[in-house]
Design a protein around this motif. Structure first.
Motif, PDB file in Angstrom:
ATOM      1  N   ALA A   1       2.900 -70.616 -12.801  1.00  0.00           N
ATOM      2  CA  ALA A   1       4.043 -70.374 -11.907  1.00  0.00           C
ATOM      3  C   ALA A   1       3.562 -70.261 -10.458  1.00  0.00           C
ATOM      4  CB  ALA A   1       4.787 -69.107 -12.330  1.00  0.00           C
ATOM      5  N   GLU A   2       2.441 -69.549 -10.258  1.00  0.00           N
ATOM      6  CA  GLU A   2       1.888 -69.405  -8.909  1.00  0.00           C
ATOM      7  C   GLU A   2       1.442 -70.761  -8.363  1.00  0.00           C
ATOM      8  OE1 GLU A   2      -1.146 -66.351  -8.904  1.00  0.00           O
ATOM      9  OE2 GLU A   2       0.234 -64.921  -9.841  1.00  0.00           O
ATOM     10  N   LEU A   3       0.804 -71.555  -9.229  1.00  0.00           N
ATOM     11  CA  LEU A   3       0.361 -72.891  -8.800  1.00  0.00           C
ATOM     12  C   LEU A   3       1.540 -73.770  -8.398  1.00  0.00           C
ATOM     13  CD1 LEU A   3      -2.520 -74.085 -11.173  1.00  0.00           C
ATOM     14  CD2 LEU A   3      -2.500 -74.111  -8.675  1.00  0.00           C
ATOM     15  N   ARG A   4       2.622 -73.706  -9.191  1.00  0.00           N
ATOM     16  CA  ARG A   4       3.814 -74.493  -8.855  1.00  0.00           C
ATOM     17  C   ARG A   4       4.359 -74.070  -7.505  1.00  0.00           C
ATOM     18  NH1 ARG A   4       4.894 -74.524 -14.432  1.00  0.00           N
ATOM     19  NH2 ARG A   4       6.059 -72.568 -14.298  1.00  0.00           N
ATOM     20  N   GLN A   5       4.355 -72.755  -7.260  1.00  0.00           N
ATOM     21  CA  GLN A   5       4.841 -72.225  -5.979  1.00  0.00           C
ATOM     22  C   GLN A   5       3.968 -72.756  -4.832  1.00  0.00           C
ATOM     23  OE1 GLN A   5       7.712 -70.219  -5.596  1.00  0.00           O
ATOM     24  NE2 GLN A   5       7.312 -70.897  -3.505  1.00  0.00           N
ATOM     25  N   VAL A   6       2.657 -72.742  -5.019  1.00  0.00           N
ATOM     26  CA  VAL A   6       1.727 -73.257  -4.007  1.00  0.00           C
ATOM     27  C   VAL A   6       2.005 -74.736  -3.757  1.00  0.00           C
ATOM     28  CG1 VAL A   6      -0.703 -73.823  -3.542  1.00  0.00           C
ATOM     29  CG2 VAL A   6      -0.098 -71.558  -4.413  1.00  0.00           C
ATOM     30  N   CYS A   7       2.195 -75.502  -4.839  1.00  0.00           N
ATOM     31  CA  CYS A   7       2.483 -76.936  -4.702  1.00  0.00           C
ATOM     32  C   CYS A   7       3.754 -77.165  -3.901  1.00  0.00           C
ATOM     33  CB  CYS A   7       2.608 -77.593  -6.082  1.00  0.00           C
ATOM     34  SG  CYS A   7       1.018 -77.866  -6.884  1.00  0.00           S
ATOM     35  N   ARG A   8       4.792 -76.378  -4.210  1.00  0.00           N
ATOM     36  CA  ARG A   8       6.055 -76.525  -3.472  1.00  0.00           C
ATOM     37  C   ARG A   8       5.863 -76.211  -1.991  1.00  0.00           C
ATOM     38  NH1 ARG A   8       8.659 -74.801  -8.381  1.00  0.00           N
ATOM     39  NH2 ARG A   8       8.398 -72.619  -7.810  1.00  0.00           N
ATOM     40  N   THR A   9       5.092 -75.181  -1.707  1.00  0.00           N
ATOM     41  CA  THR A   9       4.827 -74.792  -0.315  1.00  0.00           C
ATOM     42  C   THR A   9       4.081 -75.908   0.414  1.00  0.00           C
ATOM     43  OG1 THR A   9       4.712 -72.473  -0.999  1.00  0.00           O
ATOM     44  CG2 THR A   9       3.784 -73.011   1.147  1.00  0.00           C
ATOM     45  N   VAL A  10       3.053 -76.453  -0.265  1.00  0.00           N
ATOM     46  CA  VAL A  10       2.270 -77.548   0.336  1.00  0.00           C
ATOM     47  C   VAL A  10       3.164 -78.766   0.555  1.00  0.00           C
ATOM     48  CG1 VAL A  10       0.380 -79.181  -0.065  1.00  0.00           C
ATOM     49  CG2 VAL A  10       0.050 -76.742  -0.543  1.00  0.00           C
ATOM     50  N   GLU A  11       3.999 -79.080  -0.425  1.00  0.00           N
ATOM     51  CA  GLU A  11       4.933 -80.221  -0.293  1.00  0.00           C
ATOM     52  C   GLU A  11       5.852 -80.019   0.905  1.00  0.00           C
ATOM     53  OE1 GLU A  11       6.728 -82.251  -4.154  1.00  0.00           O
ATOM     54  OE2 GLU A  11       6.337 -80.106  -4.503  1.00  0.00           O
ATOM     55  N   ALA A  12       6.396 -78.827   1.015  1.00  0.00           N
ATOM     56  CA  ALA A  12       7.329 -78.541   2.120  1.00  0.00           C
ATOM     57  C   ALA A  12       6.598 -78.689   3.471  1.00  0.00           C
ATOM     58  CB  ALA A  12       7.893 -77.139   1.958  1.00  0.00           C
TER      59      ALA A  12
ATOM     60  N   VAL B   1      -3.400 -63.416 -22.854  1.00  0.00           N
ATOM     61  CA  VAL B   1      -4.026 -64.528 -22.127  1.00  0.00           C
ATOM     62  C   VAL B   1      -2.982 -65.597 -21.796  1.00  0.00           C
ATOM     63  CG1 VAL B   1      -5.649 -66.462 -22.338  1.00  0.00           C
ATOM     64  CG2 VAL B   1      -6.375 -64.163 -22.988  1.00  0.00           C
ATOM     65  N   MET B   2      -2.145 -65.930 -22.789  1.00  0.00           N
ATOM     66  CA  MET B   2      -1.113 -66.947 -22.570  1.00  0.00           C
ATOM     67  C   MET B   2      -0.138 -66.512 -21.475  1.00  0.00           C
ATOM     68  SD  MET B   2      -2.023 -69.390 -24.413  1.00  0.00           S
ATOM     69  CE  MET B   2      -0.641 -70.523 -24.387  1.00  0.00           C
ATOM     70  N   GLU B   3       0.154 -65.228 -21.445  1.00  0.00           N
ATOM     71  CA  GLU B   3       1.054 -64.708 -20.413  1.00  0.00           C
ATOM     72  C   GLU B   3       0.412 -64.881 -19.033  1.00  0.00           C
ATOM     73  OE1 GLU B   3       3.224 -60.525 -19.270  1.00  0.00           O
ATOM     74  OE2 GLU B   3       2.586 -60.798 -21.355  1.00  0.00           O
ATOM     75  N   ARG B   4      -0.884 -64.569 -18.932  1.00  0.00           N
ATOM     76  CA  ARG B   4      -1.588 -64.735 -17.648  1.00  0.00           C
ATOM     77  C   ARG B   4      -1.633 -66.200 -17.245  1.00  0.00           C
ATOM     78  NH1 ARG B   4      -5.106 -60.666 -19.581  1.00  0.00           N
ATOM     79  NH2 ARG B   4      -6.752 -62.162 -20.079  1.00  0.00           N
ATOM     80  N   VAL B   5      -1.840 -67.086 -18.231  1.00  0.00           N
ATOM     81  CA  VAL B   5      -1.852 -68.528 -17.945  1.00  0.00           C
ATOM     82  C   VAL B   5      -0.488 -68.953 -17.397  1.00  0.00           C
ATOM     83  CG1 VAL B   5      -1.933 -70.821 -19.012  1.00  0.00           C
ATOM     84  CG2 VAL B   5      -3.701 -69.139 -19.554  1.00  0.00           C
ATOM     85  N   GLY B   6       0.558 -68.451 -18.027  1.00  0.00           N
ATOM     86  CA  GLY B   6       1.918 -68.755 -17.579  1.00  0.00           C
ATOM     87  C   GLY B   6       2.153 -68.296 -16.145  1.00  0.00           C
ATOM     88  N   GLN B   7       1.675 -67.099 -15.822  1.00  0.00           N
ATOM     89  CA  GLN B   7       1.819 -66.575 -14.463  1.00  0.00           C
ATOM     90  C   GLN B   7       1.044 -67.442 -13.475  1.00  0.00           C
ATOM     91  OE1 GLN B   7       0.492 -62.542 -14.915  1.00  0.00           O
ATOM     92  NE2 GLN B   7       2.450 -61.829 -15.744  1.00  0.00           N
ATOM     93  N   ALA B   8      -0.168 -67.825 -13.867  1.00  0.00           N
ATOM     94  CA  ALA B   8      -1.005 -68.668 -12.999  1.00  0.00           C
ATOM     95  C   ALA B   8      -0.322 -70.008 -12.747  1.00  0.00           C
ATOM     96  CB  ALA B   8      -2.390 -68.871 -13.629  1.00  0.00           C
TER      97      ALA B   8
END
Length: 65
Positions: free
Chosen positions: A47-58, A38-45
């Motif tokens: 990372a994906e959220l951070r990527q989305v945030c960076r994309t939105v920021e850009a 579960v913790m691994e999946r949370v970590g992946q989620a």
């Protein structure tokens, strides 16, 4: 004879406790494994959220500048 009976009962109890301890231990190991997954999946989620945030920021920067 009573001492032998007590000794026998004590041995039986000890065996049962070992068995219960083993089952309990296996259960705890399973739960810890599930938690790790579960913790691994949370970590992946995350990372994906951070990527989305960076994309939105850009995109926001490109639009606003």
């Amino acid at each position: 004879a009573p001492a032998r009976q007590v000794s026998g009962l004590a041995e039986q109890l000890e065996e049962q406790l070992f068995h219960l301890y083993g089952l309990h231990n296996d259960l705890i190991q399973e739960r810890l494994q599930e938690l790790a997954e579960v913790m691994e999946r949370v970590g992946q989620a995350e990372a994906e959220l951070r990527q989305v945030c960076r994309t939105v920021e850009a995109a926001y920067r490109d639009l606003c500048l």
